[in-house]
Design an enzyme around this catalytic site. Structure first.
Site, PDB file in Angstrom:
ATOM      1  N   CYS A 141       1.378   3.359  -1.245  1.00 49.80           N
ATOM      2  CA  CYS A 141       2.047   2.998   0.021  1.00 49.80           C
ATOM      3  C   CYS A 141       3.241   2.085  -0.251  1.00 49.80           C
ATOM      4  O   CYS A 141       3.506   1.152   0.523  1.00 49.80           O
ATOM      5  CB  CYS A 141       1.079   2.335   0.998  1.00 49.80           C
ATOM      6  SG  CYS A 141      -0.319   3.370   1.427  1.00 49.80           S
ATOM      7  N   HIS A 154       5.133  -3.124   0.720  1.00 53.27           N
ATOM      8  CA  HIS A 154       4.218  -2.060   1.149  1.00 53.27           C
ATOM      9  C   HIS A 154       4.828  -1.421   2.405  1.00 53.27           C
ATOM     10  O   HIS A 154       5.568  -2.074   3.141  1.00 53.27           O
ATOM     11  CB  HIS A 154       2.879  -2.731   1.492  1.00 53.27           C
ATOM     12  CG  HIS A 154       1.778  -1.805   1.868  1.00 53.27           C
ATOM     13  ND1 HIS A 154       1.627  -1.309   3.130  1.00 53.27           N
ATOM     14  CD2 HIS A 154       0.754  -1.305   1.137  1.00 53.27           C
ATOM     15  CE1 HIS A 154       0.548  -0.546   3.164  1.00 53.27           C
ATOM     16  NE2 HIS A 154      -0.001  -0.528   1.967  1.00 53.27           N
ATOM     17  N   LYS A 178      -9.901  -6.740   2.579  1.00 53.81           N
ATOM     18  CA  LYS A 178      -9.534  -6.959   1.173  1.00 53.81           C
ATOM     19  C   LYS A 178     -10.138  -8.263   0.647  1.00 53.81           C
ATOM     20  O   LYS A 178      -9.924  -8.636  -0.495  1.00 53.81           O
ATOM     21  CB  LYS A 178      -8.010  -7.004   1.028  1.00 53.81           C
ATOM     22  CG  LYS A 178      -7.313  -5.669   1.329  1.00 53.81           C
ATOM     23  CD  LYS A 178      -5.864  -5.754   0.976  1.00 53.81           C
ATOM     24  CE  LYS A 178      -5.020  -4.690   1.627  1.00 53.81           C
ATOM     25  NZ  LYS A 178      -5.293  -3.334   1.177  1.00 53.81           N
ATOM     26  N   ASP A 219       3.741 -11.446   4.006  1.00 50.18           N
ATOM     27  CA  ASP A 219       2.645 -10.493   3.965  1.00 50.18           C
ATOM     28  C   ASP A 219       1.622 -11.017   2.942  1.00 50.18           C
ATOM     29  O   ASP A 219       1.847 -10.944   1.735  1.00 50.18           O
ATOM     30  CB  ASP A 219       3.198  -9.114   3.561  1.00 50.18           C
ATOM     31  CG  ASP A 219       2.100  -8.072   3.402  1.00 50.18           C
ATOM     32  OD1 ASP A 219       0.906  -8.440   3.518  1.00 50.18           O
ATOM     33  OD2 ASP A 219       2.428  -6.901   3.152  1.00 50.18           O
ATOM     34  N   GLN A 264      -2.254  -9.259  -0.133  1.00 48.77           N
ATOM     35  CA  GLN A 264      -2.739  -9.261  -1.528  1.00 48.77           C
ATOM     36  C   GLN A 264      -2.822 -10.665  -2.119  1.00 48.77           C
ATOM     37  O   GLN A 264      -3.124 -10.813  -3.294  1.00 48.77           O
ATOM     38  CB  GLN A 264      -1.825  -8.384  -2.410  1.00 48.77           C
ATOM     39  CG  GLN A 264      -1.777  -6.921  -2.023  1.00 48.77           C
ATOM     40  CD  GLN A 264      -3.093  -6.174  -2.291  1.00 48.77           C
ATOM     41  OE1 GLN A 264      -4.043  -6.718  -2.866  1.00 48.77           O
ATOM     42  NE2 GLN A 264      -3.150  -4.930  -1.850  1.00 48.77           N
TER      43      GLN A 264
HETATM   44  N1  C6P Z   1      -2.575  -2.004   0.491  1.00 49.98           N
HETATM   45  C1  C6P Z   1      -3.440  -0.793  -1.409  1.00 49.98           C
HETATM   46  O1  C6P Z   1      -4.223  -0.018  -1.941  1.00 49.98           O
HETATM   47  P1  C6P Z   1      -3.974  -2.770   5.725  1.00 49.98           P
HETATM   48  O2  C6P Z   1      -4.034  -1.331   5.348  1.00 49.98           O
HETATM   49  O3  C6P Z   1      -3.298  -2.992   7.040  1.00 49.98           O
HETATM   50  O4  C6P Z   1      -5.267  -3.478   5.588  1.00 49.98           O
HETATM   51  O5  C6P Z   1      -3.042  -3.467   4.621  1.00 49.98           O
HETATM   52  C2  C6P Z   1      -1.712  -3.087   4.513  1.00 49.98           C
HETATM   53  C3  C6P Z   1      -1.061  -3.755   3.360  1.00 49.98           C
HETATM   54  C4  C6P Z   1      -0.018  -4.606   3.600  1.00 49.98           C
HETATM   55  N2  C6P Z   1       0.597  -5.257   2.602  1.00 49.98           N
HETATM   56  C5  C6P Z   1       0.226  -5.105   1.325  1.00 49.98           C
HETATM   57  C6  C6P Z   1       0.935  -5.871   0.262  1.00 49.98           C
HETATM   58  C7  C6P Z   1      -0.829  -4.249   1.016  1.00 49.98           C
HETATM   59  O6  C6P Z   1      -1.194  -4.090  -0.252  1.00 49.98           O
HETATM   60  C8  C6P Z   1      -1.486  -3.540   2.049  1.00 49.98           C
HETATM   61  C9  C6P Z   1      -2.592  -2.583   1.748  1.00 49.98           C
HETATM   62  C10 C6P Z   1      -3.660  -1.175   0.030  1.00 49.98           C
HETATM   63  O7  C6P Z   1      -2.503  -1.298  -2.006  1.00 49.98           O
HETATM   64  C11 C6P Z   1      -3.919   0.014   0.885  1.00 49.98           C
HETATM   65  S1  C6P Z   1      -2.515   1.061   1.047  1.00 49.98           S
END
Ligand code: C6P
Length: 414
Positions: free
Chosen positions: A368, A122, A226, A200, A203
């Site tokens: 993203c 991401h 999430k 990370d 997910q």
């Molecule tokens: N992906 C998606 O729709 P934040 O925005 O900081 O809570 O999470 C960032 C992030 C980091 N790593 C991974 C693997 C992610 O999937 C995400 C967030 C969302 O896929 C929003 S772009």
């Protein structure tokens, strides 16, 4: 037995209608919905004990402090950390990843050093390293993907580890492919080459049992929103010795032990990294979210999502116009409930718009993850549905019906 229909009733938003139809929410990878217990915990905080933490000696401030610390204790237990010292509360996974780059990276990455990430990251696990590499004159390397771009190429990983990267930062689960990476093995290989390892977990932590001690990683980033908690609360797990050696990034209240006119000393962990008034309602909401997930059990969460994924892949396999990305149905073990797909000849934004009219929320776009998605498809965009505890097989059937509507409107033949 897992009763998704009963769980669904705990989520007020899911009993609302969308375009006059039963609302089907399939965008939990972007953000999950919130159960009533989480919403109630936040309302209760504001109604009965709203106060700042770690400061007041009066009753409601102590109660708020206790609730904040209890949230950290729950999170530490949930992810297998040793204690609250290893859980730094931040806004989200993005901030957690940036915190490692700005603090650990600033001190440990030097000119010419390698930082190793992968092609399935991401943007939040790409851009902070690009910025750090630029500042330091370091080299950013990417592990390639293999088998139709569904998996990390472990041979390529091992070859790139020979360059002795200082840091290996990898997503546990891809937010596009749904691939579940073998982060335990990656961590072991990376440690053997002397690298520090950041995972990370944005997910993975919401969807499966994740144990940082079993994985052996040095850092892990996650987002509360999430995993049933409100937005604005996330965490960085870090091994205590590493966090102790790191400098804070933000200065201010709460992160200090003492301040003189010419300097300051730092507070203990985790407070050293939590300058200013914290997101107290967020932490309390996260505590309630962890209680809710614990009540179900993370193994059951994972099993349920795997069953839905298997069912969806099975149903999609009946439709020639649909192609699914990531690991195949025969490898559900290494797949999460994230499913990116394309309908031949239809732009993903049209798919998402027609789905919306059918009462189904999915995401469309680059997710993203532009370095990945631009390699997967020329449109540079994909449709994506993602499952969580409140999704049912009926939701999948609705998706299959909606694909039929897309094909009819867009005049697509199978
Ligand atoms: N992906 C998606 O729709 P934040 O925005 O900081 O809570 O999470 C960032 C992030 C980091 N790593 C991974 C693997 C992610 O999937 C995400 C967030 C969302 O896929 C929003 S772009």
């Amino acid at each position: 037995m897992f009763d998704a229909e009963r769980i669904r009733r705990d989520f007020p938003i899911l009993s609302t209608a969308s375009h006059g139809k039963r609302f089907v929410y399939l965008d939990s990878a972007a953000t999950s919905q919130k159960p009533k217990s989480v919403i109630d915990a936040i309302v209760d905080y504001y109604n009965t004990y709203n106060a700042n933490i770690n400061r007041g000696v009066y009753e409601i401030s102590e109660r708020a402090t206790d609730a904040f610390i209890a949230s950290k204790e729950k999170l530490a237990k949930f992810i297998g950390a040793h204690g609250i010292e290893e859980t730094i509360y931040v806004r989200n996974a993005t901030e957690a990843l940036n915190l490692v780059a700005l603090s650990w990276g600033e001190r440990n990455i030097k000119s010419g050093d390698h930082i190793l990430i992968t092609e399935m990251e991401h943007h939040s696990n790409i851009v902070p390293w690009q910025m750090l590499a630029k500042r330091k004159g370091a080299v950013l390397d990417y592990v390639k993907l293999t088998h139709g771009m569904a998996y990390l190429d472990m041979e390529d990983l091992e070859a790139k580890l020979e360059k002795s990267p200082k840091l290996v930062s990898v997503t546990h689960v891809s937010n596009v492919l749904g691939t579940v990476n073998d982060v335990k093995r990656i961590t072991k290989l990376a440690h053997e080459c002397g690298a520090t390892v950041l995972i990370d977990g944005a997910q993975s932590v919401p969807h499966m049992r994740v144990d940082v001690a079993a994985i052996g990683c040095d850092f892990m980033a996650l987002s509360g929103h999430k995993m049933l908690a409100p937005t604005g609360i996330g965490a960085l797990y870090g091994r205590r010795e590493l966090l102790e050696a790191m400098e804070p990034v933000l200065g201010g209240g709460d992160m200090i032990r003492s301040v003189s006119m010419h300097g300051a000393t730092w507070n203990d962990l985790p407070w050293k990294f939590e300058a200013g008034t914290s997101n107290i309602e967020g932490a309390i909401g996260l505590g309630a979210a962890l209680d809710y997930l614990d009540g179900i059990g993370m193994d059951s969460v994972r099993e349920h999502e795997q069953e839905l994924t298997r069912y969806a892949m099975d149903r999609f396999s009946e439709i020639n116009a649909v192609s699914v990305f990531g690991p195949p149905a025969s490898d559900i073990e290494n797949r999460s409930g994230v499913m990116a797909f394309a309908i031949k000849g239809v732009h993903p934004h049209d798919v998402a718009t027609i789905f919306d009219r059918e009462g189904i929320a999915i995401r469309a776009g680059h997710h993203c993850a532009m370095p990945l998605v631009t390699q997967l498809v020329t449109e540079k965009a994909l449709s994506r549905m993602s499952f969580y505890i409140y999704n049912t097989k009926e939701d999948v059937d609705r998706v299959v019906d909606a694909v039929g509507v897309v094909k009819r409107i867009m005049r697509i033949k199978d």
